[in-house]
Scaffold this motif. Structure first.
Motif, PDB file in Angstrom:
ATOM      1  N   LEU A 119       0.812  -1.214   0.000  1.00 13.18           N
ATOM      2  CA  LEU A 119       0.000   0.000   0.000  1.00 13.18           C
ATOM      3  C   LEU A 119       0.844   1.261   0.000  1.00 13.18           C
ATOM      4  O   LEU A 119       0.442   2.281  -0.585  1.00 13.18           O
ATOM      5  CB  LEU A 119      -0.935  -0.008   1.219  1.00 13.18           C
ATOM      6  N   VAL A 120       1.985   1.216   0.648  1.00 12.28           N
ATOM      7  CA  VAL A 120       2.872   2.386   0.627  1.00 12.28           C
ATOM      8  C   VAL A 120       3.395   2.620  -0.784  1.00 12.28           C
ATOM      9  O   VAL A 120       3.477   3.762  -1.260  1.00 12.28           O
ATOM     10  CB  VAL A 120       4.037   2.182   1.615  1.00 12.28           C
ATOM     11  N   ALA A 121       3.758   1.532  -1.463  1.00 12.30           N
ATOM     12  CA  ALA A 121       4.201   1.660  -2.855  1.00 12.30           C
ATOM     13  C   ALA A 121       3.089   2.237  -3.717  1.00 12.30           C
ATOM     14  O   ALA A 121       3.333   3.083  -4.601  1.00 12.30           O
ATOM     15  CB  ALA A 121       4.648   0.305  -3.379  1.00 12.30           C
ATOM     16  N   ALA A 122       1.856   1.822  -3.472  1.00  7.08           N
ATOM     17  CA  ALA A 122       0.725   2.364  -4.238  1.00  7.08           C
ATOM     18  C   ALA A 122       0.570   3.850  -4.005  1.00  7.08           C
ATOM     19  O   ALA A 122       0.299   4.626  -4.932  1.00  7.08           O
ATOM     20  CB  ALA A 122      -0.553   1.626  -3.857  1.00  7.08           C
ATOM     21  N   ARG A 123       0.749   4.282  -2.739  1.00  4.47           N
ATOM     22  CA  ARG A 123       0.631   5.707  -2.450  1.00  4.47           C
ATOM     23  C   ARG A 123       1.748   6.504  -3.118  1.00  4.47           C
ATOM     24  O   ARG A 123       1.533   7.615  -3.600  1.00  4.47           O
ATOM     25  CB  ARG A 123       0.674   5.901  -0.924  1.00  4.47           C
ATOM     26  N   ILE A 124       2.954   5.937  -3.164  1.00  5.80           N
ATOM     27  CA  ILE A 124       4.076   6.618  -3.836  1.00  5.80           C
ATOM     28  C   ILE A 124       3.768   6.771  -5.327  1.00  5.80           C
ATOM     29  O   ILE A 124       4.012   7.829  -5.920  1.00  5.80           O
ATOM     30  CB  ILE A 124       5.381   5.835  -3.613  1.00  5.80           C
ATOM     31  N   ARG A 125       3.218   5.718  -5.936  1.00  3.44           N
ATOM     32  CA  ARG A 125       2.884   5.812  -7.360  1.00  3.44           C
ATOM     33  C   ARG A 125       1.799   6.857  -7.605  1.00  3.44           C
ATOM     34  O   ARG A 125       1.844   7.592  -8.606  1.00  3.44           O
ATOM     35  CB  ARG A 125       2.433   4.437  -7.872  1.00  3.44           C
ATOM     36  N   GLU A 126       0.818   6.944  -6.697  1.00  2.00           N
ATOM     37  CA  GLU A 126      -0.233   7.943  -6.857  1.00  2.00           C
ATOM     38  C   GLU A 126       0.329   9.365  -6.794  1.00  2.00           C
ATOM     39  O   GLU A 126      -0.012  10.220  -7.624  1.00  2.00           O
ATOM     40  CB  GLU A 126      -1.291   7.758  -5.767  1.00  2.00           C
ATOM     41  N   LEU A 127       1.192   9.608  -5.802  1.00  2.00           N
ATOM     42  CA  LEU A 127       1.787  10.940  -5.690  1.00  2.00           C
ATOM     43  C   LEU A 127       2.662  11.256  -6.898  1.00  2.00           C
ATOM     44  O   LEU A 127       2.686  12.398  -7.375  1.00  2.00           O
ATOM     45  CB  LEU A 127       2.622  11.028  -4.409  1.00  2.00           C
ATOM     46  N   ALA A 128       3.381  10.260  -7.403  1.00  3.11           N
ATOM     47  CA  ALA A 128       4.221  10.488  -8.583  1.00  3.11           C
ATOM     48  C   ALA A 128       3.366  10.834  -9.795  1.00  3.11           C
ATOM     49  O   ALA A 128       3.702  11.753 -10.565  1.00  3.11           O
ATOM     50  CB  ALA A 128       5.070   9.245  -8.857  1.00  3.11           C
ATOM     51  N   ALA A 129       2.249  10.133  -9.989  1.00  7.61           N
ATOM     52  CA  ALA A 129       1.361  10.433 -11.119  1.00  7.61           C
ATOM     53  C   ALA A 129       0.747  11.815 -10.979  1.00  7.61           C
ATOM     54  O   ALA A 129       0.610  12.554 -11.973  1.00  7.61           O
ATOM     55  CB  ALA A 129       0.276   9.365 -11.215  1.00  7.61           C
ATOM     56  N   GLU A 130       0.365  12.199  -9.756  1.00  9.24           N
ATOM     57  CA  GLU A 130      -0.241  13.519  -9.552  1.00  9.24           C
ATOM     58  C   GLU A 130       0.737  14.656  -9.816  1.00  9.24           C
ATOM     59  O   GLU A 130       0.325  15.754 -10.212  1.00  9.24           O
ATOM     60  CB  GLU A 130      -0.761  13.615  -8.117  1.00  9.24           C
ATOM     61  N   ASN A 131       2.028  14.412  -9.622  1.00 10.34           N
ATOM     62  CA  ASN A 131       3.037  15.464  -9.788  1.00 10.34           C
ATOM     63  C   ASN A 131       3.891  15.257 -11.041  1.00 10.34           C
ATOM     64  O   ASN A 131       4.970  15.850 -11.151  1.00 10.34           O
ATOM     65  CB  ASN A 131       3.943  15.500  -8.553  1.00 10.34           C
ATOM     66  N   ASN A 132       3.417  14.425 -11.985  1.00  8.99           N
ATOM     67  CA  ASN A 132       4.095  14.225 -13.269  1.00  8.99           C
ATOM     68  C   ASN A 132       5.527  13.705 -13.114  1.00  8.99           C
ATOM     69  O   ASN A 132       6.431  14.088 -13.872  1.00  8.99           O
ATOM     70  CB  ASN A 132       4.097  15.523 -14.079  1.00  8.99           C
ATOM     71  N   VAL A 133       5.738  12.861 -12.109  1.00 12.10           N
ATOM     72  CA  VAL A 133       7.041  12.208 -11.943  1.00 12.10           C
ATOM     73  C   VAL A 133       7.015  10.913 -12.755  1.00 12.10           C
ATOM     74  O   VAL A 133       6.092  10.106 -12.597  1.00 12.10           O
ATOM     75  CB  VAL A 133       7.332  11.905 -10.466  1.00 12.10           C
ATOM     76  N   PRO A 134       7.983  10.687 -13.641  1.00 16.83           N
ATOM     77  CA  PRO A 134       7.963   9.491 -14.485  1.00 16.83           C
ATOM     78  C   PRO A 134       7.977   8.203 -13.674  1.00 16.83           C
ATOM     79  O   PRO A 134       8.657   8.106 -12.646  1.00 16.83           O
ATOM     80  CB  PRO A 134       9.239   9.635 -15.328  1.00 16.83           C
ATOM     81  N   LEU A 135       7.235   7.208 -14.126  1.00 16.95           N
ATOM     82  CA  LEU A 135       7.199   5.874 -13.524  1.00 16.95           C
ATOM     83  C   LEU A 135       7.843   4.881 -14.479  1.00 16.95           C
ATOM     84  O   LEU A 135       7.531   4.868 -15.664  1.00 16.95           O
ATOM     85  CB  LEU A 135       5.762   5.453 -13.231  1.00 16.95           C
ATOM     86  N   LEU A 136       8.740   4.066 -13.969  1.00 22.34           N
ATOM     87  CA  LEU A 136       9.428   3.073 -14.789  1.00 22.34           C
ATOM     88  C   LEU A 136       9.273   1.706 -14.145  1.00 22.34           C
ATOM     89  O   LEU A 136       9.624   1.510 -12.985  1.00 22.34           O
ATOM     90  CB  LEU A 136      10.913   3.408 -14.918  1.00 22.34           C
ATOM     91  N   GLU A 137       8.735   0.755 -14.913  1.00 23.62           N
ATOM     92  CA  GLU A 137       8.602  -0.613 -14.425  1.00 23.62           C
ATOM     93  C   GLU A 137       9.912  -1.359 -14.673  1.00 23.62           C
ATOM     94  O   GLU A 137      10.255  -1.668 -15.807  1.00 23.62           O
ATOM     95  CB  GLU A 137       7.445  -1.313 -15.129  1.00 23.62           C
ATOM     96  N   ALA A 138      10.628  -1.607 -13.584  1.00 23.20           N
ATOM     97  CA  ALA A 138      11.901  -2.345 -13.647  1.00 23.20           C
ATOM     98  C   ALA A 138      11.996  -3.185 -12.375  1.00 23.20           C
ATOM     99  O   ALA A 138      12.628  -2.784 -11.392  1.00 23.20           O
ATOM    100  CB  ALA A 138      13.085  -1.389 -13.772  1.00 23.20           C
ATOM    101  N   PRO A 139      11.332  -4.365 -12.336  1.00 22.04           N
ATOM    102  CA  PRO A 139      11.252  -5.160 -11.105  1.00 22.04           C
ATOM    103  C   PRO A 139      12.599  -5.474 -10.449  1.00 22.04           C
ATOM    104  O   PRO A 139      12.748  -5.251  -9.248  1.00 22.04           O
ATOM    105  CB  PRO A 139      10.520  -6.419 -11.561  1.00 22.04           C
ATOM    106  N   PRO A 140      13.613  -5.973 -11.169  1.00 18.70           N
ATOM    107  CA  PRO A 140      14.883  -6.280 -10.486  1.00 18.70           C
ATOM    108  C   PRO A 140      15.518  -5.047  -9.856  1.00 18.70           C
ATOM    109  O   PRO A 140      16.018  -5.108  -8.735  1.00 18.70           O
ATOM    110  CB  PRO A 140      15.757  -6.866 -11.602  1.00 18.70           C
ATOM    111  N   LEU A 141      15.496  -3.912 -10.588  1.00 24.35           N
ATOM    112  CA  LEU A 141      16.106  -2.698 -10.047  1.00 24.35           C
ATOM    113  C   LEU A 141      15.315  -2.178  -8.848  1.00 24.35           C
ATOM    114  O   LEU A 141      15.899  -1.726  -7.855  1.00 24.35           O
ATOM    115  CB  LEU A 141      16.178  -1.627 -11.141  1.00 24.35           C
ATOM    116  N   ALA A 142      13.990  -2.234  -8.916  1.00 21.96           N
ATOM    117  CA  ALA A 142      13.163  -1.775  -7.797  1.00 21.96           C
ATOM    118  C   ALA A 142      13.440  -2.601  -6.547  1.00 21.96           C
ATOM    119  O   ALA A 142      13.577  -2.066  -5.433  1.00 21.96           O
ATOM    120  CB  ALA A 142      11.690  -1.843  -8.172  1.00 21.96           C
ATOM    121  N   ARG A 143      13.518  -3.922  -6.702  1.00 23.42           N
ATOM    122  CA  ARG A 143      13.796  -4.778  -5.545  1.00 23.42           C
ATOM    123  C   ARG A 143      15.193  -4.522  -4.992  1.00 23.42           C
ATOM    124  O   ARG A 143      15.413  -4.470  -3.782  1.00 23.42           O
ATOM    125  CB  ARG A 143      13.634  -6.247  -5.938  1.00 23.42           C
TER     126      ARG A 143
END
Length: 401
Positions: free
Chosen positions: A296-320
């Protein structure tokens, strides 16, 4: 028997007990050490400054006893002379008085330091209890103090008597010597006897200091039950401590979330992990993690990033790898420089595309992430902590730090 042993004061005093005793004015003290310090300071002070003190006193006496026939019957002149002589005598002895005063102040600091407390001046009516007074007289401490006093007297007496006996011929020879020579030898013998007395007091103080330290710590010993109770009082209620930790996590989470809009990119898993990265050229040596979380914390971070036009990159190994190996507000390790550099290059190209147009950059997919840094999914402990934070209403805005 076990319960009785628990009530015995067999445990050493805790730091808290020692601090409390100090606040109440209970500090280890040795009267013999103070006595030795005073005698030593006085003796060595007189020995070192005997020349100047003797000359000063000699001049004072010469002035006081030098008068003519006319001034003998002037009462005012006699009183003025007596005052002047007293003042000059005080000036002559002032260095010795200052030295002994300093020794009296510094000697108590050798054991427990200097402590001013008004607790000892507070009236305690239990001290007027005659039964308690008799108990102190016939306690083990009374005979010990008596033995110490007798031992002190014997040690000092034996050392001083030995010094006089070994110089008995010199003492008897004083009567056959001229006056000035007899006075000088007398002063020398007195100095030797005083030095031996100081040496004897040193022996007494060396025996008394360890005893006083042992007695002080014995007096402050605690039972096992007292130690447990103090530990509970100092640690506090576990429920209260848990609530405090929850509030601290909530504050840290809210503070962390304010950094998400300032991030350059958010790397996702895409659902379980989210890590926000920031890099300022010229101010940072390497990119750093400004926010991270799971579920849920990750979901909230993604929501704030989308609201402020911060790019989101799906990279599972790097994220972990970023989540498990980089603490909050810390720079990324050197093993991830290459992968993060590709991500930032894509971010800069994406910004240029949004402002200048052209061909949209392709998000990097094959990032070089060392296998030893990719620790897999969310652990049970992290999931439990996430659930506990989610159940706390005060944590709705935050992230675990």
């Amino acid at each position: 028997m076990a319960e009785e042993s628990d009530l015995e004061k067999t445990e050493s005093a805790t730091p808290r007990r020692l601090e409390k005793a100090r606040e109440e004015g209970q500090i280890a003290r040795s009267r013999e050490l103070s006595t030795f310090a005073l005698l030593a300071a006085g003796f060595f002070g007189v020995w070192a400054m005997s020349g100047s003190i003797g000359q000063h006193l000699q001049d004072m006496l010469r002035t006081a006893f030098t008068f003519d026939h006319a001034t003998v019957f002037e009462t005012r002149r006699m009183m003025t002379g007596a005052g002047t002589a007293s003042r000059e005598g005080l000036y002559a002895l002032l260095p010795i008085l200052a030295l002994t005063g300093a020794a009296a102040l510094l000697a108590p600091m050798a054991l427990g330091g200097w402590q001013l407390s008004t607790k000892g001046l507070e009236p305690k009516f239990d001290r007027l209890n005659p039964i308690a007074g008799l108990g102190k007289i016939f306690s083990i401490n009374g005979p010990v103090q008596l033995v110490m006093s007798i031992a002190k007297t014997l040690v000092v007496g034996i050392i001083g008597g030995t010094a006089i006996w070994n110089r008995r011929e010199e003492i008897l020879a004083l009567s056959t010597q001229p006056l000035h020579l007899a006075l000088a030898n007398t002063v020398h013998l007195i100095a030797v006897c005083c030095a031996m007395t100081v040496a004897g007091m040193f022996v007494v103080a060396a025996l008394d200091v360890p005893y006083q330290l042992w007695q002080f710590h014995k007096k402050l010993r605690m039972s096992k039950e007292e130690v447990k109770r103090e530990h509970r009082e100092s640690e506090g209620d576990p429920h209260v401590k848990g609530r405090i930790r929850q509030q601290q996590r909530a504050i840290a989470r809210r503070r962390m979330m304010t950094q998400v809009p300032k991030a350059d990119v958010v790397v996702t898993n895409p659902t379980h992990f989210a890590v926000a990265l920031q890099y300022t050229d010229g101010e940072m040596r390497a990119p750093k993690v400004v926010a991270k979380g799971v579920n849920l914390v990750a979901a909230r971070i993604r929501e704030l990033a989308a609201e402020n036009n911060v790019p989101l990159l799906e990279a599972p190994p790097l994220a972990r790898a970023l989540y498990h190996n980089v603490e909050l507000n810390r720079e990324i390790p050197g093993q991830l420089y290459g992968a993060v550099a590709e991500v930032l290059a894509w971010v800069y190209q994406l910004r240029r595309f949004k402002t200048e147009g052209g061909t949209a950059p392709v998000a990097p997919t094959e990032l070089d992430v060392p296998a030893e840094l990719d620790k897999g999914g969310v652990s049970d402990q992290e999931a439990d902590q996430e659930a506990a934070d989610t159940l706390n209403p005060a944590n709705d805005d935050g992230a675990s730090a």
